[in-house]
Design an enzyme around this catalytic site. Structure first.
Site, PDB file in Angstrom:
ATOM      1  N   VAL A  28      -9.481   0.516   8.288  1.00 47.23           N
ATOM      2  CA  VAL A  28     -10.950   0.673   8.321  1.00 47.23           C
ATOM      3  C   VAL A  28     -11.474   1.507   7.158  1.00 47.23           C
ATOM      4  O   VAL A  28     -12.565   1.224   6.657  1.00 47.23           O
ATOM      5  CB  VAL A  28     -11.488   1.287   9.641  1.00 47.23           C
ATOM      6  CG1 VAL A  28     -11.374   0.319  10.778  1.00 47.23           C
ATOM      7  CG2 VAL A  28     -10.893   2.611   9.949  1.00 47.23           C
ATOM      8  N   ASP A  51      12.182 -12.559   0.095  1.00 49.75           N
ATOM      9  CA  ASP A  51      11.775 -12.452   1.499  1.00 49.75           C
ATOM     10  C   ASP A  51      12.944 -11.829   2.275  1.00 49.75           C
ATOM     11  O   ASP A  51      14.052 -12.376   2.257  1.00 49.75           O
ATOM     12  CB  ASP A  51      11.461 -13.881   1.989  1.00 49.75           C
ATOM     13  CG  ASP A  51      11.090 -13.940   3.455  1.00 49.75           C
ATOM     14  OD1 ASP A  51      11.241 -12.924   4.171  1.00 49.75           O
ATOM     15  OD2 ASP A  51      10.657 -15.016   3.892  1.00 49.75           O
ATOM     16  N   PHE A  53       0.827  -1.211   0.000  1.00 52.96           N
ATOM     17  CA  PHE A  53       0.000   0.000   0.000  1.00 52.96           C
ATOM     18  C   PHE A  53       0.869   1.272   0.000  1.00 52.96           C
ATOM     19  O   PHE A  53       0.906   2.027  -0.986  1.00 52.96           O
ATOM     20  CB  PHE A  53      -0.931  -0.089   1.222  1.00 52.96           C
ATOM     21  CG  PHE A  53      -1.531   1.194   1.710  1.00 52.96           C
ATOM     22  CD1 PHE A  53      -2.083   2.114   0.819  1.00 52.96           C
ATOM     23  CD2 PHE A  53      -1.599   1.462   3.079  1.00 52.96           C
ATOM     24  CE1 PHE A  53      -2.659   3.296   1.288  1.00 52.96           C
ATOM     25  CE2 PHE A  53      -2.168   2.626   3.549  1.00 52.96           C
ATOM     26  CZ  PHE A  53      -2.692   3.553   2.660  1.00 52.96           C
ATOM     27  N   ILE A  54       1.598   1.506   1.056  1.00 50.47           N
ATOM     28  CA  ILE A  54       2.390   2.744   1.149  1.00 50.47           C
ATOM     29  C   ILE A  54       3.590   2.676   0.201  1.00 50.47           C
ATOM     30  O   ILE A  54       3.891   3.626  -0.523  1.00 50.47           O
ATOM     31  CB  ILE A  54       2.871   2.984   2.604  1.00 50.47           C
ATOM     32  CG1 ILE A  54       1.671   3.068   3.558  1.00 50.47           C
ATOM     33  CG2 ILE A  54       3.700   4.263   2.681  1.00 50.47           C
ATOM     34  CD1 ILE A  54       2.037   3.090   5.042  1.00 50.47           C
ATOM     35  N   TYR A  76       3.654  -6.827  17.469  1.00 51.24           N
ATOM     36  CA  TYR A  76       3.978  -5.975  16.314  1.00 51.24           C
ATOM     37  C   TYR A  76       4.660  -4.683  16.789  1.00 51.24           C
ATOM     38  O   TYR A  76       5.696  -4.277  16.256  1.00 51.24           O
ATOM     39  CB  TYR A  76       2.692  -5.675  15.536  1.00 51.24           C
ATOM     40  CG  TYR A  76       2.807  -4.557  14.526  1.00 51.24           C
ATOM     41  CD1 TYR A  76       3.493  -4.722  13.329  1.00 51.24           C
ATOM     42  CD2 TYR A  76       2.193  -3.312  14.762  1.00 51.24           C
ATOM     43  CE1 TYR A  76       3.587  -3.688  12.402  1.00 51.24           C
ATOM     44  CE2 TYR A  76       2.271  -2.277  13.842  1.00 51.24           C
ATOM     45  CZ  TYR A  76       2.968  -2.471  12.665  1.00 51.24           C
ATOM     46  OH  TYR A  76       3.058  -1.447  11.752  1.00 51.24           O
ATOM     47  N   ASP A 127      10.117  -7.371  -2.473  1.00 52.20           N
ATOM     48  CA  ASP A 127       8.830  -7.669  -1.843  1.00 52.20           C
ATOM     49  C   ASP A 127       8.573  -9.170  -2.046  1.00 52.20           C
ATOM     50  O   ASP A 127       8.888  -9.714  -3.100  1.00 52.20           O
ATOM     51  CB  ASP A 127       7.708  -6.845  -2.509  1.00 52.20           C
ATOM     52  CG  ASP A 127       6.472  -6.712  -1.629  1.00 52.20           C
ATOM     53  OD1 ASP A 127       6.100  -5.586  -1.272  1.00 52.20           O
ATOM     54  OD2 ASP A 127       5.871  -7.765  -1.291  1.00 52.20           O
ATOM     55  N   ALA A 131       7.169  -5.435   5.974  1.00 42.43           N
ATOM     56  CA  ALA A 131       6.926  -5.833   7.358  1.00 42.43           C
ATOM     57  C   ALA A 131       5.709  -6.734   7.445  1.00 42.43           C
ATOM     58  O   ALA A 131       4.858  -6.746   6.557  1.00 42.43           O
ATOM     59  CB  ALA A 131       6.686  -4.593   8.229  1.00 42.43           C
TER      60      ALA A 131
HETATM   61  P1  NAD Z   1       1.434  -3.515   3.281  1.00 43.65           P
HETATM   62  O1  NAD Z   1       1.141  -4.856   3.855  1.00 43.65           O
HETATM   63  O2  NAD Z   1       0.602  -3.049   2.159  1.00 43.65           O
HETATM   64  O3  NAD Z   1       2.955  -3.433   2.845  1.00 43.65           O
HETATM   65  C1  NAD Z   1       3.948  -4.280   3.357  1.00 43.65           C
HETATM   66  C2  NAD Z   1       4.671  -4.895   2.171  1.00 43.65           C
HETATM   67  O4  NAD Z   1       5.739  -5.702   2.662  1.00 43.65           O
HETATM   68  C3  NAD Z   1       3.756  -5.828   1.334  1.00 43.65           C
HETATM   69  O5  NAD Z   1       3.899  -5.524  -0.037  1.00 43.65           O
HETATM   70  C4  NAD Z   1       4.287  -7.229   1.662  1.00 43.65           C
HETATM   71  O6  NAD Z   1       4.107  -8.127   0.587  1.00 43.65           O
HETATM   72  C5  NAD Z   1       5.735  -6.937   1.967  1.00 43.65           C
HETATM   73  N1  NAD Z   1       6.341  -7.928   2.845  1.00 43.65           N
HETATM   74  C6  NAD Z   1       5.817  -8.467   3.979  1.00 43.65           C
HETATM   75  N2  NAD Z   1       6.675  -9.364   4.510  1.00 43.65           N
HETATM   76  C7  NAD Z   1       7.757  -9.389   3.683  1.00 43.65           C
HETATM   77  C8  NAD Z   1       8.970 -10.138   3.691  1.00 43.65           C
HETATM   78  N3  NAD Z   1       9.231 -11.042   4.645  1.00 43.65           N
HETATM   79  N4  NAD Z   1       9.861  -9.913   2.691  1.00 43.65           N
HETATM   80  C9  NAD Z   1       9.598  -9.017   1.706  1.00 43.65           C
HETATM   81  N5  NAD Z   1       8.467  -8.295   1.645  1.00 43.65           N
HETATM   82  C10 NAD Z   1       7.557  -8.496   2.630  1.00 43.65           C
HETATM   83  O7  NAD Z   1       1.394  -2.483   4.494  1.00 43.65           O
HETATM   84  P2  NAD Z   1       1.561  -0.911   4.543  1.00 43.65           P
HETATM   85  O8  NAD Z   1       0.390  -0.397   5.271  1.00 43.65           O
HETATM   86  O9  NAD Z   1       1.895  -0.355   3.211  1.00 43.65           O
HETATM   87  O10 NAD Z   1       2.804  -0.766   5.525  1.00 43.65           O
HETATM   88  C11 NAD Z   1       4.093  -0.378   5.084  1.00 43.65           C
HETATM   89  C12 NAD Z   1       4.947  -0.068   6.287  1.00 43.65           C
HETATM   90  O11 NAD Z   1       4.393   1.011   7.034  1.00 43.65           O
HETATM   91  C13 NAD Z   1       5.100  -1.226   7.271  1.00 43.65           C
HETATM   92  O12 NAD Z   1       6.435  -1.277   7.700  1.00 43.65           O
HETATM   93  C14 NAD Z   1       4.187  -0.857   8.422  1.00 43.65           C
HETATM   94  O13 NAD Z   1       4.625  -1.397   9.645  1.00 43.65           O
HETATM   95  C15 NAD Z   1       4.290   0.654   8.390  1.00 43.65           C
HETATM   96  N6  NAD Z   1       3.119   1.314   8.988  1.00 43.65           N
HETATM   97  C16 NAD Z   1       1.918   1.271   8.361  1.00 43.65           C
HETATM   98  C17 NAD Z   1       0.821   1.920   8.929  1.00 43.65           C
HETATM   99  C18 NAD Z   1      -0.538   1.927   8.285  1.00 43.65           C
HETATM  100  O14 NAD Z   1      -1.463   2.517   8.855  1.00 43.65           O
HETATM  101  N7  NAD Z   1      -0.736   1.331   7.124  1.00 43.65           N
HETATM  102  C19 NAD Z   1       0.966   2.568  10.164  1.00 43.65           C
HETATM  103  C20 NAD Z   1       2.205   2.571  10.781  1.00 43.65           C
HETATM  104  C21 NAD Z   1       3.289   1.954  10.171  1.00 43.65           C
END
Ligand code: NAD
Length: 309
Positions: free
Chosen positions: A184, A51, A11-12, A141, A31, A75
């Site tokens: 949400v 990974d 996503f981000i 987490y 990824d 993550a």
């Molecule tokens: P997301 O799940 O969409 O993105 C995480 C990405 O990491 C995914 O593309 C997933 O396939 C990849 N991934 C997971 N495990 C992996 C592994 N072992 N090896 C390689 N790739 C792997 O989530 P997001 O919301 O985009 O979050 C991105 C980051 O921002 C994360 O580190 C998360 O902790 C942090 N974050 C997100 C939020 C939020 O509200 N979305 C809030 C605080 C922090």
């Protein structure tokens, strides 16, 4: 610049990659597609399915890419999974982060920009809290993200490369998965589009600092030049209840008439989380998108991308 984005299919991460490509940077993605989506991958980046907890595979990527900058977003982000499978969570969020830091040494990378979490690290709060507020992670987490921060600081101090740590609020916007447990905004929009009932946990009275994904992207981009060895909260400092979020979305769907279901909060969920971002506002001159405007853009995106999720 040669830039590696871990989690760049997520996503981000994918929104960040798009912006970096627009800026004509040379972008590489790592990824494993565990929660990310191949359709999110920017065609003008180079993708490695890998990974981060598998050091040998990651090493091959680092040797080939030799990234100068690493945006580390990959993550395990599901709080529930982190509680049920803390070992898996730690393997990705802690060991995976250590692998990256260790390999940065080998290829002389210059900087890591880390996606951390305000809500998960500070725990329950009743006012906007600054970066030095007491840490009280209430999930595995949160513990693993906080541990990641410490490893980054340790490696930076001992091996000389720079870091910026960004602690986000609750991020929403284009491409958020509708499958997760935390998003949400995406979940409500998806269910409303499908004319399904929405469940509001905590009887709609759980409060979060909702921040639009493009503001998060901007904070990351500015970290290329700013924020050397600093930690920043990235949130609006304004709280919205789950009920308010639901109502702001519902406004965009006049024909949707189902009333939400109210339920007790789920185990381990905090009631209130709010970030004081005055430091990043000042240092980066960063402003935040108004909530209603962010929601409007997000609704528009999901209406146009019904197949998402
Ligand atoms: P997301 O799940 O969409 O993105 C995480 C990405 O990491 C995914 O593309 C997933 O396939 C990849 N991934 C997971 N495990 C992996 C592994 N072992 N090896 C390689 N790739 C792997 O989530 P997001 O919301 O985009 O979050 C991105 C980051 O921002 C994360 O580190 C998360 O902790 C942090 N974050 C997100 C939020 C939020 O509200 N979305 C809030 C605080 C922090």
């Amino acid at each position: 610049m040669r830039i590696l984005v871990t989690g760049g299919a997520g996503f981000i991460g994918s929104n960040l990659v798009d912006r970096l490509v627009e800026k004509k940077e040379e972008v590489f993605i790592v990824d494993d597609l565990s929660s990310g989506d191949e359709r999110n991958i920017n065609k003008n980046s180079k993708f490695f399915k890998c990974d981060i907890s598998d050091k040998e595979s990651l090493k091959k990527v680092f040797k080939e890419v030799k990234p100068e900058i690493i945006f580390h977003l990959a993550a395990q982000i599901d709080v529930r999974i982190s509680t049920e499978e803390p070992e898996r969570d730690a393997k990705i969020n802690i060991i995976g982060t250590i692998n990256i830091l260790d390999l940065m040494k080998e290829v002389n990378s210059k900087k890591i920009i880390f996606s951390s979490s305000g809500g998960a690290i500070y725990g329950e709060v009743d006012k906007p809290v600054g970066e030095n507020y007491e840490k009280n992670p209430e999930s595995c987490y949160g513990i693993s993200k906080y541990a990641g921060e410490y490893y980054i600081k340790f490696f930076s101090k001992n091996y000389g490369y720079d870091y910026t740590i960004l602690r986000y609020g609750n991020v929403y916007g284009e491409r958020q998965s509708v499958k997760g447990e935390a998003g949400v905004v995406a979940i409500f929009i998806n269910r409303i589009i499908k004319n399904l009932e929405c469940t509001l946990y905590g009887y709609g009275k759980m409060y979060r600092d909702y921040v639009y994904v493009q503001d998060i992207v901007e904070a990351n981009i500015l970290s290329l030049e700013k924020g050397k060895n600093k930690i920043y909260n990235v949130g609006t400092g304004k709280s919205k209840s789950v009920l308010e979020v639901f109502e702001s979305i519902r406004k965009h769907f006049p024909s949707y008439s189902l009333e939400p279901k109210f339920e007790d909060k789920r185990k381990g969920e905090i009631v209130k989380s709010l970030l004081d971002s005055s430091l990043i506002r000042k240092d980066y001159n960063l402003d935040f998108t108004d909530f209603d405007e962010g929601i409007e853009k997000t609704v528009k995106y999901f209406k146009e991308n019904l197949n998402n999720g």
